[in-house]
Design a protein around this motif. Structure first.
Motif, short mmCIF file in Angstrom:
data_model
loop_
_atom_site.label_atom_id
_atom_site.label_comp_id
_atom_site.label_asym_id
_atom_site.label_seq_id
_atom_site.Cartn_x
_atom_site.Cartn_y
_atom_site.Cartn_z
N SER A 27 0.97 -1.27 0.01
CA SER A 27 0.15 0.00 0.20
C SER A 27 0.87 1.28 -0.13
CB SER A 27 -1.04 -0.11 1.11
OG SER A 27 -0.23 0.45 2.42
N PRO A 48 -2.90 15.62 6.88
CA PRO A 48 -3.73 14.68 7.78
C PRO A 48 -3.21 13.52 7.99
CG PRO A 48 -4.50 14.89 5.72
CD PRO A 48 -3.49 15.76 5.68
N GLY A 50 -2.19 9.55 7.65
CA GLY A 50 -1.78 8.64 6.87
C GLY A 50 -1.29 9.65 5.54
N GLY A 52 1.43 10.38 4.74
CA GLY A 52 2.75 10.22 4.46
C GLY A 52 3.91 10.82 5.23
N LYS A 53 3.72 11.49 6.26
CA LYS A 53 4.71 12.55 6.84
C LYS A 53 5.45 11.45 7.66
CE LYS A 53 1.71 14.25 9.64
NZ LYS A 53 0.22 13.35 9.19
N1 LIG Z 1 3.79 -0.11 8.95
C1 LIG Z 1 2.85 0.05 7.87
N2 LIG Z 1 2.21 -0.93 7.60
C2 LIG Z 1 1.31 -0.81 6.57
N3 LIG Z 1 0.95 0.56 6.24
C3 LIG Z 1 1.57 1.44 6.76
C4 LIG Z 1 2.61 1.33 7.62
N4 LIG Z 1 2.89 2.50 8.23
C5 LIG Z 1 2.21 3.42 7.36
N5 LIG Z 1 1.49 2.70 6.72
C6 LIG Z 1 0.26 3.25 5.67
O1 LIG Z 1 1.22 4.44 4.95
C7 LIG Z 1 0.35 5.64 4.82
C8 LIG Z 1 1.10 6.64 5.03
O2 LIG Z 1 1.46 6.71 6.67
P1 LIG Z 1 2.29 7.57 7.63
O3 LIG Z 1 2.36 7.03 8.98
O4 LIG Z 1 3.57 7.64 6.96
O5 LIG Z 1 1.72 8.84 7.29
P2 LIG Z 1 1.51 9.98 8.53
O6 LIG Z 1 0.95 11.23 8.02
O7 LIG Z 1 2.71 10.17 9.35
O8 LIG Z 1 0.06 9.49 9.76
P3 LIG Z 1 -0.17 9.64 10.97
O9 LIG Z 1 -0.07 11.11 11.33
O10 LIG Z 1 -1.21 8.95 11.42
O11 LIG Z 1 1.15 9.23 11.70
C9 LIG Z 1 -0.81 5.47 5.53
O12 LIG Z 1 -1.81 5.00 4.53
C10 LIG Z 1 -0.63 4.37 6.30
O13 LIG Z 1 -1.71 3.66 6.77
#
Ligand SMILES: Nc1ncnc2c1ncn2[C@@H]1O[C@H](COP(=O)(O)OP(=O)(O)OP(=O)(O)O)[C@@H](O)[C@H]1O
Length: 257
Positions: A27, A48, A50, A52-53
């Motif tokens: 994904s 927001p 998820g 990707g930050k």
């Molecule tokens: N270990 C993992 N396994 C599967 N999918 C993941 C994993 N880590 C992140 N994702 C997915 O990758 C995408 C980006 O996630 P990421 O954690 O980088 O976003 P984020 O902006 O930091 O969100 P948050 O504020 O919730 O931490 C999201 O769709 C998340 O569900």
């Protein structure tokens, strides 16, 4: 003579990433993100949940190797380094502070703060000296000989900040570093982090969806669905809601952008 790579980063960028792609078990986490971070800059990766930050922060800091694209730290290509070299780079040149302090409960506070130096082979004495200096600067010197269990959450997060600063890193990465804190504690941690970074010329990259945290940054890079927000595909038009709901929806969108 070997020609320099065409993609070498601009001179004034301490970190530079081009066209990063990363997927988590199929994904998409990042879809073609490019970003440059200037020396001494405080940059916020916003967006927001998820968006990707965290994935971008982990690629920039060498914790994850992007499937495609490049990450450069100064003139060093991080994306071609093996796991061990990236580990060393992180230990010696980078600091990390996450949403949880992740202190080792069996170690004293100063030992927790000194960990990067102790792991790099510094003497016990010099590591203790450096850790205690940072704990003093962060107003938690009095806790140096206690165990983390004796400290509250905000104090533990400041120990984590001391640990991130103890090797005077070139870059500190903060992944939602204020997430576990109340408002006043949040402001104090941000002030402490930015003051320490400015006075020591440390570059800071923060991943946050908190407006107050993003507000301390010199610049923001908004992400959406693993892409720079400006290039993310527009969501399909919802089928005509009543007028009041449309207004509310627009307000929600502008808050999350
Ligand atoms: N270990 C993992 N396994 C599967 N999918 C993941 C994993 N880590 C992140 N994702 C997915 O990758 C995408 C980006 O996630 P990421 O954690 O980088 O976003 P984020 O902006 O930091 O969100 P948050 O504020 O919730 O931490 C999201 O769709 C998340 O569900």
């Amino acid at each position: 003579m070997v020609a320099p790579p065409e993609t070498a980063p601009p001179d004034n960028d301490v970190l530079w990433a081009r066209s990063l792609h990363y997927s988590h078990s199929g994904s998409p986490g990042l879809v073609g993100v490019s970003v440059g971070v200037r020396q001494g800059e405080i940059l916020a990766l916003t967006g927001p949940r998820g968006s990707g930050k965290t994935t971008l922060l982990r690629c920039l800091s060498g914790q994850l190797r992007p499937e495609q694209g490049e990450v450069w730290f100064n003139s060093v290509p991080v994306h071609t380094m093996g796991a061990l070299a990236r580990e060393r780079l992180r230990r010696d040149r980078f600091g990390w502070i996450g949403p949880e302090p992740q202190l080792l409960p069996e170690l004293k506070v100063w030992e927790n703060a000194a960990l990067p130096l102790l792991l790099a082979g510094a003497s016990h004495r010099s590591a203790k000296h450096a850790a205690c200096e940072w704990l003093e600067r962060l107003d938690i010197g009095a806790f140096a000989r206690k165990r983390p269990g004796a400290l509250n959450r905000a104090e533990c997060q400041r120990v984590a900040l001391a640990r991130a600063l103890v090797n005077e890193p070139a870059v500190i990465f903060g992944d939602e570093p204020t997430a576990p804190l109340h408002r006043a504690e949040r402001a104090l941690l941000l002030r402490t982090l930015t003051t320490a970074a400015r006075s020591h010329g440390i570059t800071v990259v923060l991943a946050t969806h908190d407006e107050e945290t993003a507000a301390v940054a010199d610049r923001r890079v908004p992400l959406l669905d693993g892409r720079p927000a400006a290039t993310a595909p527009a969501a399909p038009e919802p089928p005509g809601p009543p007028a009041a709901e449309t207004t509310e929806g627009q307000a929600a969108c502008s808050l999350s952008a």
